[in-house]
Design an enzyme around this catalytic site. Structure first.
Site, PDB file in Angstrom:
ATOM      1  N   ASP A   1     -20.231 -14.617   8.299  1.00 38.36           N
ATOM      2  CA  ASP A   1     -21.377 -14.145   9.081  1.00 38.36           C
ATOM      3  C   ASP A   1     -22.018 -15.201   9.845  1.00 38.36           C
ATOM      4  OD1 ASP A   1     -20.842 -11.579   8.111  1.00 38.36           O
ATOM      5  OD2 ASP A   1     -22.869 -11.215   6.811  1.00 38.36           O
TER       6      ASP A   1
ATOM      7  N   GLU B   1      -0.196   4.104  -1.077  1.00 36.34           N
ATOM      8  CA  GLU B   1      -1.168   5.269  -0.998  1.00 36.34           C
ATOM      9  C   GLU B   1      -1.759   5.722  -2.205  1.00 36.34           C
ATOM     10  OE1 GLU B   1      -3.993   6.611   0.084  1.00 36.34           O
ATOM     11  OE2 GLU B   1      -2.997   7.553   1.788  1.00 36.34           O
TER      12      GLU B   1
ATOM     13  N   GLY C   1      -4.270   3.874   5.191  1.00 38.65           N
ATOM     14  CA  GLY C   1      -3.609   5.307   5.739  1.00 38.65           C
ATOM     15  C   GLY C   1      -4.372   6.313   6.338  1.00 38.65           C
ATOM     16  N   ASP C   2      -5.662   6.514   5.490  1.00 41.98           N
ATOM     17  CA  ASP C   2      -6.611   7.342   5.907  1.00 41.98           C
ATOM     18  C   ASP C   2      -7.740   6.822   6.888  1.00 41.98           C
ATOM     19  OD1 ASP C   2      -7.918   5.520   4.276  1.00 41.98           O
ATOM     20  OD2 ASP C   2      -8.464   7.156   2.748  1.00 41.98           O
TER      21      ASP C   2
ATOM     22  N   HIS D   1     -25.140 -12.911  11.386  1.00 36.11           N
ATOM     23  CA  HIS D   1     -25.533 -11.602  11.943  1.00 36.11           C
ATOM     24  C   HIS D   1     -25.332 -10.676  10.606  1.00 36.11           C
ATOM     25  CE1 HIS D   1     -20.997 -10.712  11.615  1.00 36.11           C
ATOM     26  NE2 HIS D   1     -20.885 -11.916  12.095  1.00 36.11           N
TER      27      HIS D   1
ATOM     28  N   PHE E   1     -25.044  -6.621  12.984  1.00 32.01           N
ATOM     29  CA  PHE E   1     -24.810  -7.080  14.398  1.00 32.01           C
ATOM     30  C   PHE E   1     -26.215  -7.608  14.890  1.00 32.01           C
ATOM     31  CE2 PHE E   1     -21.112  -3.963  13.811  1.00 32.01           C
ATOM     32  CZ  PHE E   1     -20.253  -4.927  13.472  1.00 32.01           C
TER      33      PHE E   1
ATOM     34  N   ASP F   1       0.863  -1.302  -0.008  1.00 32.06           N
ATOM     35  CA  ASP F   1       0.087   0.014   0.073  1.00 32.06           C
ATOM     36  C   ASP F   1       0.924   1.311   0.201  1.00 32.06           C
ATOM     37  OD1 ASP F   1      -1.881   1.953   0.263  1.00 32.06           O
ATOM     38  OD2 ASP F   1      -2.797   0.864   1.864  1.00 32.06           O
TER      39      ASP F   1
HETATM   40  O1  AHR Z   1     -22.874  -8.114  11.351  1.00 32.49           O
HETATM   41  C1  AHR Z   1     -22.029  -7.200  10.976  1.00 32.49           C
HETATM   42  C2  AHR Z   1     -21.836  -7.067   9.400  1.00 32.49           C
HETATM   43  O2  AHR Z   1     -22.955  -6.319   8.903  1.00 32.49           O
HETATM   44  C3  AHR Z   1     -21.867  -8.341   8.536  1.00 32.49           C
HETATM   45  O3  AHR Z   1     -20.549  -9.054   8.776  1.00 32.49           O
HETATM   46  C4  AHR Z   1     -22.276  -8.067   7.326  1.00 32.49           C
HETATM   47  O4  AHR Z   1     -22.995  -8.749   6.575  1.00 32.49           O
HETATM   48  C5  AHR Z   1     -22.917  -6.590   7.511  1.00 32.49           C
HETATM   49  O5  AHR Z   1     -22.696  -5.455   6.827  1.00 32.49           O
HETATM   50  O1  AHR Z   2      -3.636   3.146  -1.181  1.00 35.24           O
HETATM   51  C1  AHR Z   2      -5.034   2.468  -0.704  1.00 35.24           C
HETATM   52  C2  AHR Z   2      -5.794   3.444   0.378  1.00 35.24           C
HETATM   53  O2  AHR Z   2      -6.254   4.452  -0.400  1.00 35.24           O
HETATM   54  C3  AHR Z   2      -4.950   3.967   1.423  1.00 35.24           C
HETATM   55  O3  AHR Z   2      -4.643   3.015   2.263  1.00 35.24           O
HETATM   56  C4  AHR Z   2      -5.820   4.813   1.984  1.00 35.24           C
HETATM   57  O4  AHR Z   2      -5.241   6.032   2.686  1.00 35.24           O
HETATM   58  C5  AHR Z   2      -6.320   5.261   0.793  1.00 35.24           C
HETATM   59  O5  AHR Z   2      -7.920   5.285   0.709  1.00 35.24           O
END
Ligand code: AHR
Ligand code: AHR
Length: 483
Positions: A418, A204, A279-280, A399, A402, A202
């Site tokens: 899930d 960026e 990174g973000d 789930h 959740f 990664d």
């Molecule tokens: O239940 C948490 C997450 O919610 C599950 O992993 C995904 O299916 C949904 O976005």
């Molecule tokens: O480079 C992939 C991702 O792009 C970085 O981890 C993130 O900072 C951005 O969204």
């Protein structure tokens, strides 16, 4: 010698060394990580059993008995103080209080090293660690190396399960401002051969598998349970290497010029450290981290090869993901609540909605069937289990946001994960706590007669309300099915 002794001998010393499983210097006797328990908010530090040795998992187990624990700090063993803690919000906010990311469950990723139990860091989507004020980590175009030992079977396509160098602002400050290991099957940027997961870098605004920004067929799909992932960079050149962390040697998947896109040569590294996020602070990814380091200087292949031999000699192996009374594949079960209010209520479903209902042997047969479940091998991990509705074959408890639902199996990786649960010894001492495989901070909880996967560290009403009854609400007597 430990991995960091080997890097030091090679003239490229560790400037950060993180592991919840073992010491990475042969002389290291300090704290590896800190855990915090829900019962009283107390913390304790976990150290190796001996200098250079495996983490004292038994100390964690006794500190965390009958409660839940989170990993609050992953200490830097290098002496530079580059500890990892709960990641703050940045370009994106995490799901915890004030936009922070979640912390990992302390017992979400059990393994053994040379037969001794230890715990990795199980990163669910939303979980992340970071240090934005580091000491000695490469900045600008300075050379660095890094490796991480990861679970090759725990990944997704979200952004971005990373370990390494990132922005100190937790914001996307442009191409070349990161240099981190990525592991997963994201297809948003680069890819390797096959369907993934891949080890990529990664850097960026892109996950890179080689020189070409889209694809490097020499970057293979990882198939081993334990994987060693290596990324290193120096002015003009960089490399990706990888191998099976439990046997054999490293291979070089890419070594050469910086990617053919603008902004990546020279690099603009900022020197923060991230784990489990982009990174973000993108928080969509999942994966498991056992150990990793960052070095000063560009390590030689020979040094990395000796580190790989050291990792193999640590003998990472799997161990049971369940505890408490056996919940056996092939059996037909019911789940009885143990909270004082509700000891005659069982997990049942009304259509797709999972709830608790009063059920007895003389209830109507449709109600008895709706509270009866067939235990099958976990759809997302056969070391755990899934629960198929007796009245609706092909539909399982899963789930979603959740909340527990009974849904038809659509065959996707998301559904399978899930619908996978790893029963543990009941938190209140009765029966089982039915933990979500993909979110080990979360377990079956009844709340207002509805059913969720709840975490005492969560922010939803079903997580935080009635905290005094949490341990009872997540403990279920698993008995014979009604029908
Ligand atoms: O239940 C948490 C997450 O919610 C599950 O992993 C995904 O299916 C949904 O976005
Ligand atoms: O480079 C992939 C991702 O792009 C970085 O981890 C993130 O900072 C951005 O969204």
């Amino acid at each position: 010698a430990g991995p960091c002794d080997l890097y030091a001998s090679g003239g490229t010393p560790c400037v950060a060394a993180h592991s919840t499983t073992r010491a990475l210097f042969s002389a290291f006797t300090g704290s590896l990580y800190q855990v915090k328990r829900a019962s009283d908010g107390a913390t304790t530090n976990i150290a190796p059993l001996s200098a250079g040795g495996v983490a004292n998992a038994a100390a964690q187990d006794s500190f965390c008995a009958r409660t839940t624990c989170l990993i609050t700090i992953i200490f830097d063993q290098s002496g530079r103080g580059n500890h990892l803690t709960q990641a703050p919000p940045g370009g994106f906010s995490g799901p915890s209080s004030n936009g922070f990311d979640n912390l990992a469950a302390a017992n979400g990723a059990p393994v053994t090293l040379n037969g001794q139990k230890a715990y990795g860091v199980f990163i669910s989507p939303g979980t992340g660690y970071r240090n934005d004020a580091t000491n000695g980590i490469a900045t600008g175009d300075a050379a660095e190396g890094m490796y991480a030992v990861l679970d090759g079977t725990h990944f997704n396509g979200g952004c971005c399960f990373d370990y390494g160098n990132a922005e100190t602002s937790a914001r996307d400050t442009g191409n070349g401002h990161m240099e981190a290991i990525y592991f997963g099957n994201s297809r948003t940027w680069g890819t390797g051969s096959g369907n993934g997961p891949w080890i990529m870098a990664d850097l960026e605004n892109g996950l890179f598998s080689g020189f070409n920004t889209r694809n490097n067929p020499a970057d293979p799909t990882v198939t081993s349970r334990f994987v060693t992932a290596v990324v290193k960079g120096e002015p003009s050149t960089w490399a990706i290497r990888g191998g099976n962390a439990a046997s054999g040697s490293l291979s070089t998947f890419y070594s050469g010029a910086r990617p053919n896109a603008s902004g990546y040569n020279p690099m603009h590294k900022e020197g923060a450290i991230i784990l489990g996020i982009g990174g973000d602070n993108s928080v969509g990814a999942q994966g498991t981290f056992y150990e990793g380091v960052m070095t000063s200087g560009f390590p030689s292949d020979a040094t990395e090869n000796s580190v790989q031999a050291n990792i193999v000699a640590a003998r990472y192996a799997t161990t049971s993901l369940t505890s408490g009374p056996a919940v056996s594949v092939g059996s037909a079960v019911s789940f009885r609540a143990t909270t004082a209010c509700c000891t005659t209520r069982y997990i049942a479903h009304t259509g797709t909605t999972v709830n608790t209902q009063e059920v007895t042997s003389s209830s109507p047969s449709a109600l008895k069937l709706s509270a009866s479940w067939t235990v099958v091998a976990g759809l997302g991990n056969s070391a755990c289990v899934s629960f198929e509705a007796r009245d609706t074959p092909g539909s399982f408890i899963r789930h979603s946001n959740f909340t527990l639902l009974v849904d038809a199996n659509d065959g996707t990786k998301q559904f399978n994960e899930d619908a996978t649960f790893c029963p543990q010894a009941g938190l209140n001492g009765q029966g089982n706590t039915i933990r979500a495989w993909s979110y080990p901070t979360r377990s079956f909880r009844h709340f207002d007669n509805a059913a969720f996967v709840a975490s005492s560290d969560g922010v939803n009403t079903f997580d935080v309300a009635d905290a005094a009854s949490f341990n009872d609400d997540v403990s279920w007597v698993v008995g014979s099915a009604f029908a």
